[in-house]
Design an enzyme around this catalytic site. Sequence first.
Site, PDB file in Angstrom:
ATOM      1  N   ASP A   1      57.084  31.293  46.263  1.00  0.00           N
ATOM      2  CA  ASP A   1      56.080  32.355  46.228  1.00  0.00           C
ATOM      3  C   ASP A   1      55.759  32.734  47.682  1.00  0.00           C
ATOM      4  O   ASP A   1      55.792  31.874  48.561  1.00  0.00           O
ATOM      5  CB  ASP A   1      54.818  31.850  45.521  1.00  0.00           C
TER       6      ASP A   1
ATOM      7  N   HIS B   1      53.094  33.361  49.081  1.00  0.00           N
ATOM      8  CA  HIS B   1      51.869  32.730  49.580  1.00  0.00           C
ATOM      9  C   HIS B   1      52.023  31.210  49.523  1.00  0.00           C
ATOM     10  O   HIS B   1      52.627  30.688  48.589  1.00  0.00           O
ATOM     11  CB  HIS B   1      50.661  33.159  48.739  1.00  0.00           C
TER      12      HIS B   1
ATOM     13  N   HIS C   1      47.658  27.817  43.792  1.00  0.00           N
ATOM     14  CA  HIS C   1      46.500  27.814  44.712  1.00  0.00           C
ATOM     15  C   HIS C   1      45.365  26.918  44.211  1.00  0.00           C
ATOM     16  O   HIS C   1      44.446  26.603  44.969  1.00  0.00           O
ATOM     17  CB  HIS C   1      45.937  29.226  44.897  1.00  0.00           C
TER      18      HIS C   1
ATOM     19  N   ASP D   1      56.797  37.763  44.801  1.00  0.00           N
ATOM     20  CA  ASP D   1      55.981  38.678  45.623  1.00  0.00           C
ATOM     21  C   ASP D   1      56.481  38.836  47.054  1.00  0.00           C
ATOM     22  O   ASP D   1      55.895  39.582  47.836  1.00  0.00           O
ATOM     23  CB  ASP D   1      54.502  38.269  45.612  1.00  0.00           C
TER      24      ASP D   1
END
Lengths: 322, 225
Positions: A166, A168, A129, A255
């Site tokens: 991931d 996200h 991120h 996740d």
Amino acid sequence: MTMKKTGFLFDQRYLLHDTGPYHPEVPERLQAIYQGIEDGGLIPKLRMIGAARADLKWVETVHSVDYIRRFEEVCFSGQRTMDSPDNRMCTETFETALLAVGGVLKTIDLVMQNEIDNAFCAVRPPGHHAEVSEAMGFCYFNNIAIAARYLQQQWNIPKIGIIDFDVHHGNGTQHIFEKDPSVFYYSIHQHPSFAYPGTGREFEKGSVDGYGFTKNTPVLPGQGDEDYRHYVNRDLIPAFDHFKPDMILVSTGFDGHRDDDMSDVKLSTRAFSWIMETIFQMAEDHSKGKLISILEGGYSLKRLPELARNHVQILLNEQVHP
Amino acid sequence: MFVSRSMTIKVVTIQPDATVLEAQELMAKHQIRHLPVIDGKDRLIGVVTDRDVRSVLPYDCYKNPDCAKEHEKVAGLKIKDIMVVEPLTISPSDTIQDALLLIQEKRVGAFPVVDDKGKLKGIISVRDLLRAFTNVLGIGEPGTLLCILVEEKIGQMKKIVDAITEEGISFGSILVARYWEEDKRAVFPYLLTQNISRVKKKLQKMGYTLLEPMDWYLDQLPKHE
């Protein structure tokens, strides 16, 4: 099956980045990962790699000098967050982030010197991120982006393929390379209308010279194993067959597991193995088996041990038992 | 919230004596569908839309602006012959809610914005309104959307906002939509954080129902029997 020489980057110092109470990105994640790999009897088969402090010149291939300086100052001044309350930190955070980058770069050296074929880098803090000049979503330095630049500039590897599974979207990695046709960024993640950070829509495909070298697959809440299988076959494999990466880097996030409460995606443990087996085969096809996996998210302390064990077993080219 | 703040100020306009082909070219060049027609003193006297132009041009000519034979037929056709006179307009001091409701009611794509002296000040289109509401949704910033089902009674929102604020989380936006059950509302807080599992558990512990994401909708739909 020929066994692979697999590296495992792990260091007690990666536990020093303390996010305080009520935060999911905790040192116990790495302990759970190590435990799973150790209990699987895999440690003796792995080339253990320790952390190393990154030379700032490599961090500067991705992040602005102002940002690096600001991160250092914020950290040592004793502030507990940076840029967003999400990014909880302690005085060790800056050093730990440098050790994470440096550990990954050291791992790259070992792969490029043919000491190992592939590796799993269990680092904290995560990176995908992090933007050029902004900390975001528990991330400070974009480990995988720096790794890609290091491969290109230090080892003259022309084309890098990044796969980010991931749950996200890796906004930082996408933005860093969106204009760059020498780095293909593929991400599969929960649909941005239902999950952080709100980017990674299907129509985001890169820009200028890099148009067509970014690909996003948004996954709807509740979707799981069969959907991922379909999307990976439809989107990722043809894209990389066409791009033909010289080296594959993976942003590994656990996740999307159905027991991880950070997302609404419902992947099984077995599905993570299938994804990694697929990526392993892509590395065989494109990059002579060379492959480096770098940890991003994954917060279920209950599931991390088995997920990490299977992940490493696949890198070793061992059969994973369901 | 005023039209003057959301409208497009640099308006592409046309004169009444210009030809239809000029209008076609202008709209294609700027990728727009509405051309306000003004006199020499910037006063609005009409509007031409791409539909008006299309309806007077022969089909072949519309598809292929170079076709000479068809050009001759329409070359003499002027904007003043085809424009809508006394078009619907909106004032710069009207609000974007006014514009939204009016666009829905009148089924048009844009309004010229005209001041009380009849002068053209701008144009507000569906596109401008969408930009404004993208901003209202807050989706330009990283965050996570939740959907909480609440009973419609005083004080519910305060409890939710307090609970989220106690977690140190900021709001990008908060929307409330009608739910198909009459005494219920769907509350959509857009939270500027990735760290949502704890606050979700907290809200559930307080007795709120978090709607499954696949059941969210912002539009009021009839209940399926």
